[in-house]
Design a protein around this motif. Sequence first.
Motif, PDB file in Angstrom:
ATOM      1  N   GLY A 243       0.821  -1.208   0.000  1.00  7.11           N
ATOM      2  CA  GLY A 243       0.000   0.000   0.000  1.00  7.11           C
ATOM      3  C   GLY A 243       0.851   1.252   0.000  1.00  7.11           C
ATOM      4  N   LEU A 244       1.906   1.259   0.818  1.00  9.84           N
ATOM      5  CA  LEU A 244       2.804   2.414   0.887  1.00  9.84           C
ATOM      6  C   LEU A 244       3.484   2.674  -0.457  1.00  9.84           C
ATOM      7  CD1 LEU A 244       4.555   1.784   4.335  1.00  9.84           C
ATOM      8  CD2 LEU A 244       3.134   3.768   3.757  1.00  9.84           C
ATOM      9  N   ALA A 245       3.977   1.601  -1.080  1.00 11.73           N
ATOM     10  CA  ALA A 245       4.690   1.753  -2.357  1.00 11.73           C
ATOM     11  C   ALA A 245       3.767   2.305  -3.441  1.00 11.73           C
ATOM     12  CB  ALA A 245       5.269   0.405  -2.785  1.00 11.73           C
ATOM     13  N   LEU A 246       2.528   1.825  -3.481  1.00  9.22           N
ATOM     14  CA  LEU A 246       1.579   2.326  -4.482  1.00  9.22           C
ATOM     15  C   LEU A 246       1.216   3.779  -4.213  1.00  9.22           C
ATOM     16  CD1 LEU A 246      -0.652  -0.858  -4.737  1.00  9.22           C
ATOM     17  CD2 LEU A 246       0.743   0.084  -6.584  1.00  9.22           C
ATOM     18  N   PHE A 247       1.060   4.117  -2.940  1.00 10.32           N
ATOM     19  CA  PHE A 247       0.755   5.505  -2.574  1.00 10.32           C
ATOM     20  C   PHE A 247       1.853   6.449  -3.073  1.00 10.32           C
ATOM     21  CE2 PHE A 247       1.223   8.974   0.603  1.00 10.32           C
ATOM     22  CZ  PHE A 247       0.038   9.639   0.337  1.00 10.32           C
ATOM     23  N   GLU A 248       3.103   6.031  -2.917  1.00  8.16           N
ATOM     24  CA  GLU A 248       4.228   6.873  -3.334  1.00  8.16           C
ATOM     25  C   GLU A 248       4.298   7.043  -4.848  1.00  8.16           C
ATOM     26  OE1 GLU A 248       7.487   4.899  -1.461  1.00  8.16           O
ATOM     27  OE2 GLU A 248       6.868   5.560   0.550  1.00  8.16           O
ATOM     28  N   ARG A 249       3.785   6.058  -5.594  1.00  5.95           N
ATOM     29  CA  ARG A 249       3.861   6.105  -7.056  1.00  5.95           C
ATOM     30  C   ARG A 249       2.636   6.748  -7.705  1.00  5.95           C
ATOM     31  NH1 ARG A 249       7.665   2.119  -9.016  1.00  5.95           N
ATOM     32  NH2 ARG A 249       6.900   2.409 -11.149  1.00  5.95           N
ATOM     33  N   CYS A 250       1.652   7.091  -6.902  1.00  6.37           N
ATOM     34  CA  CYS A 250       0.357   7.514  -7.439  1.00  6.37           C
ATOM     35  C   CYS A 250       0.261   9.046  -7.481  1.00  6.37           C
ATOM     36  CB  CYS A 250      -0.736   6.942  -6.532  1.00  6.37           C
ATOM     37  SG  CYS A 250      -2.316   6.908  -7.298  1.00  6.37           S
ATOM     38  N   PRO A 251       0.228   9.652  -8.675  1.00  7.73           N
ATOM     39  CA  PRO A 251       0.285  11.118  -8.763  1.00  7.73           C
ATOM     40  C   PRO A 251      -0.907  11.844  -8.159  1.00  7.73           C
ATOM     41  CG  PRO A 251      -0.118  10.150 -10.936  1.00  7.73           C
ATOM     42  CD  PRO A 251       0.190   9.020 -10.009  1.00  7.73           C
ATOM     43  N   LYS A 252      -2.095  11.230  -8.183  1.00  3.50           N
ATOM     44  CA  LYS A 252      -3.285  11.913  -7.671  1.00  3.50           C
ATOM     45  C   LYS A 252      -3.837  11.249  -6.414  1.00  3.50           C
ATOM     46  CE  LYS A 252      -5.928  14.371 -10.137  1.00  3.50           C
ATOM     47  NZ  LYS A 252      -7.028  14.830 -11.027  1.00  3.50           N
ATOM     48  N   ALA A 253      -2.934  10.641  -5.643  1.00  2.72           N
ATOM     49  CA  ALA A 253      -3.363  10.010  -4.394  1.00  2.72           C
ATOM     50  C   ALA A 253      -3.833  11.071  -3.403  1.00  2.72           C
ATOM     51  CB  ALA A 253      -2.218   9.209  -3.794  1.00  2.72           C
ATOM     52  N   VAL A 254      -4.941  10.785  -2.723  1.00  5.38           N
ATOM     53  CA  VAL A 254      -5.415  11.635  -1.634  1.00  5.38           C
ATOM     54  C   VAL A 254      -4.870  11.045  -0.326  1.00  5.38           C
ATOM     55  CG1 VAL A 254      -7.496  12.286  -2.915  1.00  5.38           C
ATOM     56  CG2 VAL A 254      -7.578  10.334  -1.348  1.00  5.38           C
ATOM     57  N   GLU A 255      -5.209  11.676   0.785  1.00  3.34           N
ATOM     58  CA  GLU A 255      -4.758  11.175   2.087  1.00  3.34           C
ATOM     59  C   GLU A 255      -5.200   9.722   2.263  1.00  3.34           C
ATOM     60  OE1 GLU A 255      -5.919  11.675   6.782  1.00  3.34           O
ATOM     61  OE2 GLU A 255      -6.477  13.280   5.399  1.00  3.34           O
ATOM     62  N   PRO A 256      -4.230   8.797   2.450  1.00  7.22           N
ATOM     63  CA  PRO A 256      -4.587   7.368   2.518  1.00  7.22           C
ATOM     64  C   PRO A 256      -5.213   7.024   3.863  1.00  7.22           C
ATOM     65  CG  PRO A 256      -2.266   7.626   2.979  1.00  7.22           C
ATOM     66  CD  PRO A 256      -2.795   9.007   2.658  1.00  7.22           C
ATOM     67  N   LEU A 257      -5.719   5.808   3.969  1.00 12.78           N
ATOM     68  CA  LEU A 257      -6.201   5.285   5.255  1.00 12.78           C
ATOM     69  C   LEU A 257      -5.357   4.074   5.622  1.00 12.78           C
ATOM     70  CD1 LEU A 257      -8.155   5.140   7.645  1.00 12.78           C
ATOM     71  CD2 LEU A 257      -9.687   3.756   6.209  1.00 12.78           C
ATOM     72  N   TRP A 258      -4.464   4.251   6.592  1.00 12.78           N
ATOM     73  CA  TRP A 258      -3.689   3.133   7.129  1.00 12.78           C
ATOM     74  C   TRP A 258      -4.379   2.711   8.424  1.00 12.78           C
ATOM     75  CZ3 TRP A 258      -1.799   2.727   2.780  1.00 12.78           C
ATOM     76  CH2 TRP A 258      -0.953   3.630   2.141  1.00 12.78           C
ATOM     77  N   VAL A 259      -4.954   1.510   8.427  1.00 15.07           N
ATOM     78  CA  VAL A 259      -5.750   1.071   9.573  1.00 15.07           C
ATOM     79  C   VAL A 259      -4.854   0.302  10.540  1.00 15.07           C
ATOM     80  CG1 VAL A 259      -7.833  -0.103  10.339  1.00 15.07           C
ATOM     81  CG2 VAL A 259      -7.768   0.936   8.064  1.00 15.07           C
ATOM     82  N   GLU A 260      -4.530   0.954  11.626  1.00 19.85           N
ATOM     83  CA  GLU A 260      -3.618   0.389  12.626  1.00 19.85           C
ATOM     84  C   GLU A 260      -4.184  -0.904  13.213  1.00 19.85           C
ATOM     85  OE1 GLU A 260       0.021   0.477  14.140  1.00 19.85           O
ATOM     86  OE2 GLU A 260      -0.745   2.267  13.096  1.00 19.85           O
ATOM     87  N   GLY A 261      -3.411  -1.987  13.088  1.00 19.13           N
ATOM     88  CA  GLY A 261      -3.802  -3.267  13.662  1.00 19.13           C
ATOM     89  C   GLY A 261      -4.683  -4.131  12.779  1.00 19.13           C
ATOM     90  N   ALA A 262      -5.159  -3.590  11.655  1.00 19.77           N
ATOM     91  CA  ALA A 262      -6.056  -4.365  10.788  1.00 19.77           C
ATOM     92  C   ALA A 262      -5.265  -5.340   9.922  1.00 19.77           C
ATOM     93  CB  ALA A 262      -6.880  -3.437   9.904  1.00 19.77           C
ATOM     94  N   GLY A 263      -5.891  -6.488   9.623  1.00 23.63           N
ATOM     95  CA  GLY A 263      -5.288  -7.482   8.747  1.00 23.63           C
ATOM     96  C   GLY A 263      -5.812  -7.346   7.319  1.00 23.63           C
ATOM     97  N   HIS A 264      -5.880  -8.474   6.607  1.00 23.56           N
ATOM     98  CA  HIS A 264      -6.284  -8.437   5.202  1.00 23.56           C
ATOM     99  C   HIS A 264      -7.796  -8.439   5.031  1.00 23.56           C
ATOM    100  CE1 HIS A 264      -5.408  -8.800   0.953  1.00 23.56           C
ATOM    101  NE2 HIS A 264      -6.255  -9.816   0.848  1.00 23.56           N
ATOM    102  N   ASN A 265      -8.511  -9.079   5.956  1.00 24.59           N
ATOM    103  CA  ASN A 265      -9.947  -9.296   5.741  1.00 24.59           C
ATOM    104  C   ASN A 265     -10.849  -8.635   6.774  1.00 24.59           C
ATOM    105  OD1 ASN A 265      -9.681 -11.029   3.406  1.00 24.59           O
ATOM    106  ND2 ASN A 265      -8.868 -12.583   4.785  1.00 24.59           N
ATOM    107  N   ASP A 266     -10.315  -7.704   7.555  1.00 28.18           N
ATOM    108  CA  ASP A 266     -11.167  -7.134   8.608  1.00 28.18           C
ATOM    109  C   ASP A 266     -11.193  -5.608   8.637  1.00 28.18           C
ATOM    110  OD1 ASP A 266      -8.577  -6.733   9.503  1.00 28.18           O
ATOM    111  OD2 ASP A 266      -8.897  -7.571  11.514  1.00 28.18           O
ATOM    112  N   ILE A 267     -10.661  -4.963   7.610  1.00 26.46           N
ATOM    113  CA  ILE A 267     -10.624  -3.490   7.589  1.00 26.46           C
ATOM    114  C   ILE A 267     -12.021  -2.897   7.730  1.00 26.46           C
ATOM    115  CG2 ILE A 267     -10.287  -1.535   5.995  1.00 26.46           C
ATOM    116  CD1 ILE A 267      -7.664  -2.838   5.132  1.00 26.46           C
ATOM    117  N   GLU A 268     -13.017  -3.563   7.101  1.00 28.56           N
ATOM    118  CA  GLU A 268     -14.385  -3.028   7.105  1.00 28.56           C
ATOM    119  C   GLU A 268     -14.980  -2.961   8.509  1.00 28.56           C
ATOM    120  OE1 GLU A 268     -13.964  -5.846   3.499  1.00 28.56           O
ATOM    121  OE2 GLU A 268     -13.203  -5.673   5.531  1.00 28.56           O
ATOM    122  N   LEU A 269     -14.385  -3.681   9.464  1.00 28.08           N
ATOM    123  CA  LEU A 269     -14.908  -3.694  10.834  1.00 28.08           C
ATOM    124  C   LEU A 269     -14.461  -2.483  11.646  1.00 28.08           C
ATOM    125  CD1 LEU A 269     -14.328  -7.487  11.654  1.00 28.08           C
ATOM    126  CD2 LEU A 269     -16.370  -6.392  10.686  1.00 28.08           C
TER     127      LEU A 269
END
Length: 290
Positions: A243-269
């Motif tokens: 996610g970090l690498a893609l954010f750095e390469r993305c010219p029109k990226a807005v403020e990302p959401l890094w969910v502290e402690g979340a895994g692959h399948n539970d971000i929606e919680l």
Amino acid sequence: MNGLSIRELCCLFCCPPCPSRIAAKLAFLPPEPTYALLPDPDPGRWKLHLTERAEFQYSQRELDVTDVFLTRSSRGNRVGCMYIRCAPNARFTVLFSHGNAVDLGQMSSFYIGLGTRINCNIFSYDYSGYGVSTGKPSEKNLYADIDAAWHALRSRYGISPENIILYGQSIGTVPTVDLASRFECAAVVLHSPLTSGMRVAFPDTKKTYCFDAFPNIEKVSKIPSPVLIIHGTEDEVIDFSHGLALFERCPKAVEPLWVEGAGHNDIELYSQYLERLRRFINQDLAAQHA
């Protein structure tokens, strides 16, 4: 993404070119279909029949505002599509490319809940070999499948690109990034995205090889639309570094959401998930279109 032995990985990556085999081994786990499309008395229309394994959480009323139909991809596969009118006066429709090991039946309850909460209609499709979609899962089919969905959404419902938000989750970020790099749209959401197949299998990979599958890292810089990237810091399937690498390469990226402690399948919680999506749609995109 399922685990592989070192020997299998060596066979995959040391005997190129075999991107389709890399893709199939690393990524695709189509479940037993959890739904069927039944012919409607009205010619050319279909009814959605969900099995118990779809675990549908709503009532017939919600099913009645769900359109299902089949379209055909440029590679000749039949692609199952679903359009849910969650919000009568919605400005945006989300074209959602789902994650692995699920199909439209299993995702339908989530789509209804998401669309209702972010005030968007939801359009989704099943990849080749998933649900009622024919053919076999492959990287090339992924790109053809989303193209078919995009054209069906535009032609069947008359929705223009400036009102379409492309949303990809996990493996779904692959067709999403590909389409977004070729067509301008209202916005793009990348949820637990991967940089490339090689980098998932071999985290120390620094360059993109010609036989690498899913090279999101090479395409994301070509996306002309605003991009929101969402990733869990404890993702056990696709490391947070993607996610970090893609954010750095993305010219029109807005403020990302890094969910502290979340895994692959539970971000929606996590409450931040819906909060950030709402802010992205209601504020970030409003500012873009002001």
